[in-house]
Motif scaffolding. Structure first.
Motif, PDB file in Angstrom:
ATOM      1  N   THR A 168       0.848  -1.214   0.000  1.00 55.58           N
ATOM      2  CA  THR A 168       0.000   0.000   0.000  1.00 55.58           C
ATOM      3  C   THR A 168       0.872   1.250   0.000  1.00 55.58           C
ATOM      4  O   THR A 168       0.638   2.202  -0.736  1.00 55.58           O
TER       5      THR A 168
ATOM      6  N   MET B  47      -2.068  -1.310  -4.045  1.00 52.34           N
ATOM      7  CA  MET B  47      -3.116  -0.334  -4.379  1.00 52.34           C
ATOM      8  C   MET B  47      -3.390   0.526  -3.149  1.00 52.34           C
ATOM      9  O   MET B  47      -3.076   0.155  -2.017  1.00 52.34           O
ATOM     10  N   GLN B  48      -3.997   1.639  -3.391  1.00 53.59           N
ATOM     11  CA  GLN B  48      -4.384   2.581  -2.331  1.00 53.59           C
ATOM     12  C   GLN B  48      -5.629   2.052  -1.623  1.00 53.59           C
ATOM     13  O   GLN B  48      -6.464   1.407  -2.251  1.00 53.59           O
ATOM     14  N   VAL B  49      -5.732   2.297  -0.337  1.00 52.04           N
ATOM     15  CA  VAL B  49      -6.960   1.907   0.392  1.00 52.04           C
ATOM     16  C   VAL B  49      -7.569   3.182   0.977  1.00 52.04           C
ATOM     17  O   VAL B  49      -6.984   3.806   1.867  1.00 52.04           O
ATOM     18  N   CYS B  50      -8.709   3.579   0.403  1.00 49.32           N
ATOM     19  CA  CYS B  50      -9.401   4.775   0.943  1.00 49.32           C
ATOM     20  C   CYS B  50     -10.858   4.690   0.499  1.00 49.32           C
ATOM     21  O   CYS B  50     -11.248   3.753  -0.192  1.00 49.32           O
ATOM     22  N   ARG B  51     -11.626   5.680   0.869  1.00 47.61           N
ATOM     23  CA  ARG B  51     -13.069   5.668   0.552  1.00 47.61           C
ATOM     24  C   ARG B  51     -13.289   5.458  -0.944  1.00 47.61           C
ATOM     25  O   ARG B  51     -14.090   4.624  -1.370  1.00 47.61           O
ATOM     26  N   GLU B  52     -12.502   6.218  -1.769  1.00 46.98           N
ATOM     27  CA  GLU B  52     -12.743   6.168  -3.222  1.00 46.98           C
ATOM     28  C   GLU B  52     -12.456   4.763  -3.756  1.00 46.98           C
ATOM     29  O   GLU B  52     -13.174   4.254  -4.610  1.00 46.98           O
ATOM     30  N   THR B  53     -11.417   4.116  -3.225  1.00 47.88           N
ATOM     31  CA  THR B  53     -11.037   2.817  -3.834  1.00 47.88           C
ATOM     32  C   THR B  53     -11.790   1.659  -3.148  1.00 47.88           C
ATOM     33  O   THR B  53     -11.554   0.493  -3.496  1.00 47.88           O
ATOM     34  N   ASP B  56     -13.280  -1.155  -5.281  1.00 51.37           N
ATOM     35  CA  ASP B  56     -12.246  -2.058  -5.821  1.00 51.37           C
ATOM     36  C   ASP B  56     -11.736  -2.998  -4.728  1.00 51.37           C
ATOM     37  O   ASP B  56     -11.584  -4.200  -4.930  1.00 51.37           O
ATOM     38  N   VAL B  57     -11.489  -2.404  -3.537  1.00 54.49           N
ATOM     39  CA  VAL B  57     -10.972  -3.206  -2.404  1.00 54.49           C
ATOM     40  C   VAL B  57     -11.973  -4.321  -2.085  1.00 54.49           C
ATOM     41  O   VAL B  57     -11.600  -5.489  -1.947  1.00 54.49           O
ATOM     42  N   HIS B  60     -11.910  -7.099  -4.614  1.00 60.11           N
ATOM     43  CA  HIS B  60     -10.786  -8.020  -4.401  1.00 60.11           C
ATOM     44  C   HIS B  60     -11.121  -9.048  -3.307  1.00 60.11           C
ATOM     45  O   HIS B  60     -11.004 -10.256  -3.503  1.00 60.11           O
TER      46      HIS B  60
ATOM     47  N   GLU D 199      -9.274  -6.622 -14.811  1.00 63.67           N
ATOM     48  CA  GLU D 199      -8.349  -5.487 -14.762  1.00 63.67           C
ATOM     49  C   GLU D 199      -7.622  -5.333 -16.105  1.00 63.67           C
ATOM     50  O   GLU D 199      -7.519  -4.251 -16.661  1.00 63.67           O
TER      51      GLU D 199
END
Ligand code: B12
Ligand code: B12
Lengths: 225, 458, 458, 225
Positions: A168, B47-53, B56-57, B60, D199
């Motif tokens: 991350t 990958m980024q982990v935040c509200r927007e993603t 996607d999270v 997965h 993807e």
């Protein structure tokens, strides 16, 4: 008073074996003898050129232990003891740095990127680079781009180093390199940490990737040459 | 120390698949009662982990868990534990972590209702207290978010509560690099023990309130860091082996506070906890190479009740996504062990002998995981009154076993490594039994910019 | 059929690590003489292979092989076989394939000279004849490039020559989807056998000329395709099991033409070749999940001499690059087997019993790999005069074993799958023993836009 | 003459159970009875609307076996037999297609990409899509972009399908999609094959990814709706 050359040999051996000062208990065979601290003072007192003391005395000692380390013949604690012995001697060279009579090879600013707390690897790299004669500014962990930019102000020709251990936080590394590149396209930025590799380094526009400290030291030597 | 006897005094009873105090989960998985289960640990690709993603999270984790459950059923697995080791953002913003637990629990429940397939979630929040520098173990603002995730995550279906707590790490990291065994013992047997007491009293409380299972802790940041550094040739393997043994006293405190097991996989203290407290344990070995190499690939399975892959990202391999691939490998490993259990005790002991034989002569870290050595070392530890004494006794007993094995040419150990043995023995012998005396000895040298004694009740 | 007796008539001698005719490689690896070795098969991540990308391609293979060799030494592996399964571009432009063999051989030689570490390269060129539609097995222009790679690759250090030849595939693919066992038998026991004769006479010739080892073939495009389709629920597992057995007669022809083994891993015919011809074999099982799932994860190791991961891409996992990760997993699997061998024959048989027990009741494809069944089925095959008869006898004997196991409730088999058994027996019984009679029966129904009989000498 | 509705039921059952014609030996319980071939001719002779024969007769039969297949209750050979029975009946509907009285749901052009010879998966998808009432143009294996573009000329509203099984040929798939997108930005392009995933589909600008034939059939139904 000992012979000048002999003095620098004893100083580099003291640094190599991590004999910080007379009181230091390790290594047993130098027990009670003068350490890097005392030998460096003696060398200055004997009128030896500070640049020579730094070169033949301290950096040679560090590179010998560094060599043994990369051959798997010495462990990190021996490297750390050597680094401590070197800093004990460096204290006496400080005034010559201020006066410019002695120059470091350059400034290396290193930190673990935003969101990441892993610093064992970063610390080993910092220690090895310092041992190779660079001034190291260690920004610690969870470091954002602005703190790197602030160091660039202070040290215009510094080299940056970023470490990331989490998939991350690799994304943060990418963003930070982007941000710095935006303002400083030519700044050499080294990147590393377990999940990082050459391809990722290329992809995010960083300058150099190395899987281990020796790679960093070698590439910095080329840069400074 | 609250344990003064061994739950398993005879090494021949320290076997895979059986524990004196089995644990039964909500959907009927019985851990430690004659069946070894796979434990699949999975994480996101870069990958980024935040509200927007978040969408996607969630996609997965949905894909990871549903595919793993389907493949486990195809392979007729007896059951499955799914370890959800959160990433930092999921603990700092507990609602993200909770949402993901809900999603996975829904899939587990569906597999249970529709196909009678038993699976449970192990929830491992981050110890985000580590974010404060120096860390404030008892007063950190991060504690609230951590325990919100524990509480709401447990309620959402995170049945096995675990954490890789980092109490004492700020001292341990430097002691590790300096190979300072006294510093390691202080960090683990004084600071670590005190922090574990503080933390696990509260985790056990959450488990009780939510009707879930307090699984256990693991000294990943201590024992595993030592192993990774030893694998890279940075520190002596004999030193890493002693760190492994010393970390037992700190992880044991979770059990003293009421944790019932299964403990977490990545610190390898499991065999000792089982010998001392009789709880079922989770271990990782060869099939955790996806997370890191190790010198204990086979011996780590010697008395495992859950067999784990430590952690693998959701990346595509030719045969499918990596979590499903590793689920299949774990299932076949456990199938073999369960076939041995069905064949009877003498077969189990023969398989265990081969697991030990394959690793124990090549690395001191494998030597200290052989059941007979675990029982010998644990036996020394429970004789101690204080944790400091238990750590010292255990480490000295391990040192004896290592030196004996080297003497009998039954253990590979380089000259360079052997050079460290006398120094380690000397430093261990210099550690007093009483905590107060040891604290007095160590406090002056403590770097107070890095650690706050008061945060450990000192 | 040229084999009329079994090299291993007693199933208790069909064990891992031992073969009647061991094979010694250039750098002294002795296959089948008491040690099981890991065989690492690796390939590129998704990328183009051409002149421009050659530097990148070479960087990948250099990193894969040097890291695998270093980790194998760290783990004290007894030795290592590296399978270089070329991608199409490397066979179509042989010089690319040869350059890569040279690079890898240099690294193996360095590990041997500097550290005494024994490793060998298995070179598996593509069967690019498949590119012509319909395929021209004997007159294809692709043959030149294929044999240029065999010849120059062998000289460059590709010591074990192998190929997954596709003779008869154009008929087999349709027969597979239609579950037409007669079509499968025709494709394998007539077309496949004839093509193998043509191809392997020449490969053995190359091996003799270059002083290398003619390893062997594998019916990957037949047996493995059947298994992948069965795993997806597209065709019955009982059918896939029979395809596996029938493919033996075709792969055996390589040995008849002078191949000494180790054969290639991915078709699972190995145990039969060993029982019949006594050659050392390479097998893949649970640790090939990276390439595809399978129902034979443990039983596949029952009599392996080389243990392989089929194929994994050079992608990054947390613990390192996937090939190094899989090398570690293969090494620990083989360490366990070698510990059993050191412990003696009764231990080897006990471990083998557990490998069989763990898989054999869950899938007919596992049932036909159990050593006692392999010997029973192979025993029927060697009674036959013609390959068609051998295929039929073997398949019928396998069908008897499957039906018996279902009868004793010792094999899981759905109603739907059992519905296929009578039909398969009926069709197998309708196959004549004489090839000429069988050809006469099958030629009229052949789709001549897809296959050219003359290319098989018909 | 049998009741019209009853006739369509018997036709759809003949298709579902793969009873191509009277002579077909399977399935045993329909041995000797008229198959899809004969029943379709009877339906046309009985004056039933061709669109109804295609819909209630053939496609219903295929969707029933398709349903059992996706529940793991039927194998591919049973699907193939059903597909054969359907094509035996379709022969009689050909004139009505020419006259436009009966329309297929659309045209699906599928092929395995350049450099790739794997076609088992692609064939199963082609067969299932045809069973769902689409006209399928199967370009075979090792197919380059120009052949897809040629089909677009012939079938202006066709949907494209590409299959790849090799990591190396996935790169060709990317190039081919790029080439086609360059000339036809809106063309629906489906992609699949073991190494392909959602993807990758997004990354190369394709329209839709499905891991299995059912996913393709469902998405095509939405497109044609
Ligand atoms: C030690 C460790 C920890 C310790 C860190 C202690 C410390 N002070 O650093 C603790 C316990 C705190 C920890 C915490 C966590 N960790 Co941790 N941790 C590890 C572990 C076991 C070893 C890392 C290490 O120290 N390696 C040894 C050093 C020497 O190697 P290195 O860091 O790679 O550095 C070398 C090279 O990379 C290079 N290098 C390093 N920096 C630089 C910089 C430059 C410029 C260059 C050129 C070169 C270079 O030179 C160094 C010396 O050779 C790894 C396992 C692994 N496979 O790495 C997991 C690991 C990194 N952690 C992991 C995880 C998940 C976590 C947690 C999220 C766990 C949790 N659920 O709480 C937290 C996150 C905390 C955070 N926000 O950062 C995962 C990451 C998974 C992922 N998705 O990315 C790993 C991979 C473990 C695993 N397999 O699951 N962790
Ligand atoms: C059968 C097979 C072969 C057969 C092909 C026979 C045939 N007529 O297709 C033969 C023997 C010819 C073959 C050859 C080779 N193969 Co091959 N093969 C396989 C195998 C075992 C199964 C593939 C298969 O048929 N699967 C079953 C079908 C039903 O699944 P599918 O193709 O994925 O299709 C499904 C879905 O993907 C989807 N789908 C498929 N197409 C489409 C299209 C659209 C639009 C949509 C929406 C969906 C969709 O629906 C289908 C049904 O559910 C795979 C293993 C694997 N893990 O896949 C290796 C595999 C693909 N092959 C591999 C290799 C290396 C090769 C060779 C290079 C071997 C060699 N050294 O010669 C050659 C290359 C030939 C070439 N140039 O293409 C590797 C690829 C590795 C890599 N680097 O990518 C694999 C993965 C095996 C392995 N693990 O090593 N192979």
């Amino acid at each position: 008073m000992t012979e000048p050359n002999d003095l620098l040999d004893r100083l580099s051996t003291a640094v190599e074996l991590g004999k910080t000062n007379q009181a230091a208990p390790y290594p047993p065979r130098l027990r009670g003898q003068p350490g890097a601290d005392e030998l460096c003072r003696e060398a200055i007192a004997a009128g030896l050129a500070p640049q020579e003391i730094l070169g033949q005395g301290l950096i040679t000692g560090m590179s010998r232990i560094g060599e043994r380390f990369s051959q798997g013949k010495a462990f990190v604690p021996e490297m750390l003891l050597a680094a401590r012995a070197m800093s004990a001697a460096m204290v006496h060279l400080k005034p010559f740095f201020a006066s410019g009579q002695v120059r470091r090879r350059g400034v290396f600013v290193i930190g673990t990127v935003a969101g990441d707390l892993h610093d064992i690897g970063k610390n080993i790299v910092a220690m090895m680079v310092e041992g190779a004669g660079w001034e190291v500014v260690d920004l610690g962990v969870d470091v954002k781009a602005d703190r790197f930019l602030a160091e660039i102000e202070r040290h215009p020709s510094c080299v940056l180093g970023m470490s990331a251990l989490l998939t991350t936080t690799m994304v943060n590394m990418e963003k930070m390199v982007g941000e710095i590149r935006g303002r400083d396209a030519e700044r050499p930025i080294f990147v590393g940490g377990a999940p990082v590799n050459a391809e990722f380094c290329r992809k995010i526009g960083a300058t150099f990737y190395a899987p281990d400290p020796q790679g960093v030291v070698e590439r910095l030597a080329k840069l400074a040459a | 120390m609250r344990f003064h006897t061994l739950a398993i005094p005879d090494a021949r009873d320290l076997v895979f698949g059986h524990a004196p105090h089995p644990v039964t989960t909500r959907r009927g998985l019985v851990l430690g009662a004659g069946t070894v289960y796979p434990e699949l640990n999975f994480t996101l690709p870069p990958m980024q982990v935040c509200r927007e993603t978040l969408p996607d999270v969630k996609a997965h984790y949905h894909q990871i868990v549903s595919e793993a459950l389907r493949r486990a059923r195809d392979l007729h697995a007896p059951g499955l534990v799914l370890e959800f080791e959160t990433l930092l953002e999921m603990t700092m913003t507990p609602s993200i972590g909770v949402e993901l637990v809900e999603l996975m629990n829904g899939l587990c429940e569906e597999a249970y209702q529709k196909h009678g397939f038993r699976s449970e979630i192990r929830l491992t929040p981050n110890d985000s207290r580590d974010f404060d520098r120096p860390p404030r173990m008892r007063s950190s603002s991060h504690l609230d978010a951590m325990f919100e995730l524990f509480e709401r995550g447990a309620a959402a279906g995170g049945d096995l509560l675990s954490i890789e707590s980092t109490g004492g790490k700020e001292v341990h990291d430097d002691a590790l690099l300096m190979c300072d065994i006294k510093g390691v013992t202080f960090a683990l047997a004084v600071l670590g023990v005190r922090d574990m007491r503080f933390l696990w009293a509260r985790i056990v409380e959450v488990a009780r309130r939510t009707g879930r299972i307090a699984g256990g802790d693991t000294a990943c940041g201590f024992g595993n860091t030592a192993m990774v550094l030893a694998e890279k040739g940075f520190i002596p393997k004999v030193f890493a082996a002693l760190v492994r043994v010393i970390s037992v006293v700190r992880t044991l405190v979770a059990v003293e506070e009421g944790a019932t097991g299964p403990d977490k996989d990545c610190g390898y203290e499991g065999p000792y906890l089982k010998a001392i407290a009789g709880i079922p344990i989770s271990m990782e070995g060869k099939t955790a190479a996806c997370a890191h190499g190790s010198p204990v690939g086979n011996v780590a399975a010697a008395c495992a009740d859950l067999w784990s892959n430590e952690s693998v990202q959701n990346v595509k391999l030719l045969g499918g996504f990596a979590p499903t691939v590793y689920l299949e490998q774990l299932e076949y490993d456990t199938r073999f062990l369960n076939a041995a259990i069905r064949d009877g005790r003498s077969t189990v002991l023969k398989v265990q002998q081969l697991q030990v034989e394959s690793d124990v002569h090549l690395d001191p870290q494998a030597l200290v995981l052989a059941p007979q050595n675990v029982v010998a070392i644990a036996g020394e530890m429970v004789k101690a009154r204080t944790y400091v004494e238990a750590a010292r006794r255990g480490a000295l007993r391990a040192l004896d076993l290592i030196e004996a094995a080297i003497g009998e040419e039954a253990l590979l150990c380089s000259e360079q490594e052997q050079g460290w043995l006398p120094r380690l023995r000397e430093e261990l012998n210099a550690i007093p039994d009483e905590e107060s005396a040891f604290v007095e000895q160590m406090l002056p040298a403590l770097d107070l910019t890095k650690t706050i004694p008061a945060e450990y009740g000192l």
